[in-house]
Structure formats: C-alpha cells, structure tokens
Design a protein around this motif. Sequence first.
Motif, PDB file in Angstrom:
ATOM      1  N   GLU A 153       0.842  -1.193   0.000  1.00 16.96           N
ATOM      2  CA  GLU A 153       0.000   0.000   0.000  1.00 16.96           C
ATOM      3  C   GLU A 153       0.881   1.248   0.000  1.00 16.96           C
ATOM      4  O   GLU A 153       1.972   1.251   0.568  1.00 16.96           O
ATOM      5  CB  GLU A 153      -0.903  -0.002   1.236  1.00 16.96           C
ATOM      6  N   VAL A 154       0.387   2.298  -0.653  1.00 15.54           N
ATOM      7  CA  VAL A 154       1.067   3.593  -0.671  1.00 15.54           C
ATOM      8  C   VAL A 154       0.031   4.674  -0.397  1.00 15.54           C
ATOM      9  O   VAL A 154      -1.066   4.650  -0.958  1.00 15.54           O
ATOM     10  CB  VAL A 154       1.742   3.876  -2.033  1.00 15.54           C
ATOM     11  N   LYS A 155       0.365   5.604   0.483  1.00 13.36           N
ATOM     12  CA  LYS A 155      -0.484   6.757   0.747  1.00 13.36           C
ATOM     13  C   LYS A 155       0.324   8.004   0.401  1.00 13.36           C
ATOM     14  O   LYS A 155       1.322   8.300   1.054  1.00 13.36           O
ATOM     15  CB  LYS A 155      -0.943   6.784   2.200  1.00 13.36           C
ATOM     16  N   ALA A 156      -0.108   8.723  -0.636  1.00 16.78           N
ATOM     17  CA  ALA A 156       0.607   9.910  -1.111  1.00 16.78           C
ATOM     18  C   ALA A 156      -0.207  11.154  -0.779  1.00 16.78           C
ATOM     19  O   ALA A 156      -1.325  11.328  -1.273  1.00 16.78           O
ATOM     20  CB  ALA A 156       0.843   9.821  -2.615  1.00 16.78           C
ATOM     21  N   LEU A 157       0.350  12.024   0.069  1.00 20.45           N
ATOM     22  CA  LEU A 157      -0.315  13.270   0.421  1.00 20.45           C
ATOM     23  C   LEU A 157       0.199  14.384  -0.482  1.00 20.45           C
ATOM     24  O   LEU A 157       1.413  14.615  -0.583  1.00 20.45           O
ATOM     25  CB  LEU A 157      -0.038  13.625   1.887  1.00 20.45           C
TER      26      LEU A 157
END
Length: 217
Positions: free
Chosen positions: A158-162
């Motif tokens: 998983e990747v969370k890019a803000l």
Amino acid sequence: MILSFQENRRYRRILSIFFLLFISLSGYAQEETPNAKQARRIFETAYEQVFGSEGSSLVYDVNIVGLFKTRGKIWLKDKKQRYSDRRVDSWNDGERYYKAIKKKKIVEIYNPNSENKDKYASRFKFTLDDFNYSITKQYDGLLITLKQKKKAKGTIKEVKALLAPHTYAPIRLRIKVAFIWTTIKISDFHAGGIDDDVFVFPRNKYASEGWKFEDKD
C-alpha cells in the motif's frame, strides 16, 4: 548513529523502494469510478511536476518505524537523476551512473540501466497496474491511496501519497512493505528550472581528493 547490520540492510531496502516510487513509475489501469478517475487525474498531474521535461528537486526525510531516520536531496529530469545524503552522493547523466561512497572514498561507476548499481532496488520491481486508486480530502492536503490488488505479487502492499490541495506538489509518502510502514516527508519541492549541469559528475574534484574509481560494468 551506528547502525546494526540488520538496520543497515533495512535502511537500504527502504531507500531503494523510495527511489523506485519516484523513478520507476509507469502507466497503469484502474476501476472507472468517479473517485478513481479523479485520483488518476491528480496523480498524473503530480507525476508530471516531478518528471516533467524541466525537471524537479526535493528534500526527503525518511523514518523507518522509528528505528532509523535519514535526510537527503533528489534531483530528477527525464532519465537523469542526482541524489545526496550523509552516506552517498550519486550522479546519473543518462550515460553513466556514478556513486560516491563517502566512508570508503570510492566512486563506483555503472551503466545507468544496470541492476548492479543497486541490488536492493532490483528486488523491489513493481508496476502500478497492481494497484487500485482512491482519493480523499484531508485537513493538510489530498490523500491518494494505492492498494495492491489481490492477485498482485509485488512486495509493496500500500502507498499513501499526500499532495498539496491546489498545486498537487508531494508532501508525504507512507509505504507499506509486508507489515512495516515507512514514512517519507517531502519538503523544498521545486518543479522546473533544473539545469543539466546538476547531473554531471565532478570527476576532477574527486580525482584531486584521492578517491578510488571502480568501473563495475
């Protein structure tokens, strides 16, 4: 800080994943929901800012679940890259890749397409076709989430890019490998105006300071 052998390996693997996220991104497919379409459009805009023909630069701070922290800077332009941290300086001018290892005072020289230049990066290949995408609005920006599909075999789950809400500039990445989350904070981001001279290895400087050169390819 003196790293144990295991911590050092973990550090190098996480940095490899980080550079892959910035350097090895490719086209992808996703579900055609309105939310997914919006996530794709915004993500592609952010991608173009990082990889546009005028180049970009950014400062990163890596935190590996509190076990290790480091800070460095990256410059990108087309297939050219340059990065610097407290351990290594590197230049990739598109024809040769130079890695100056500070502690050893050795400059390793590679073909820029060689997997040997980073054995950890070669273990973490992936494609963005392996992920589903979504976007939510946060108090500090727009959060684009990449979740690995069930049949995908990559190590990144998983990747969370803000991203900044109006400019879509990258602010923070959170990456999940197996069960471990790593946080990468991004600052001093600049898109465009990167001169090609940034990626030219200063051979004369290193030769005059007594470094050893090793051709690895």
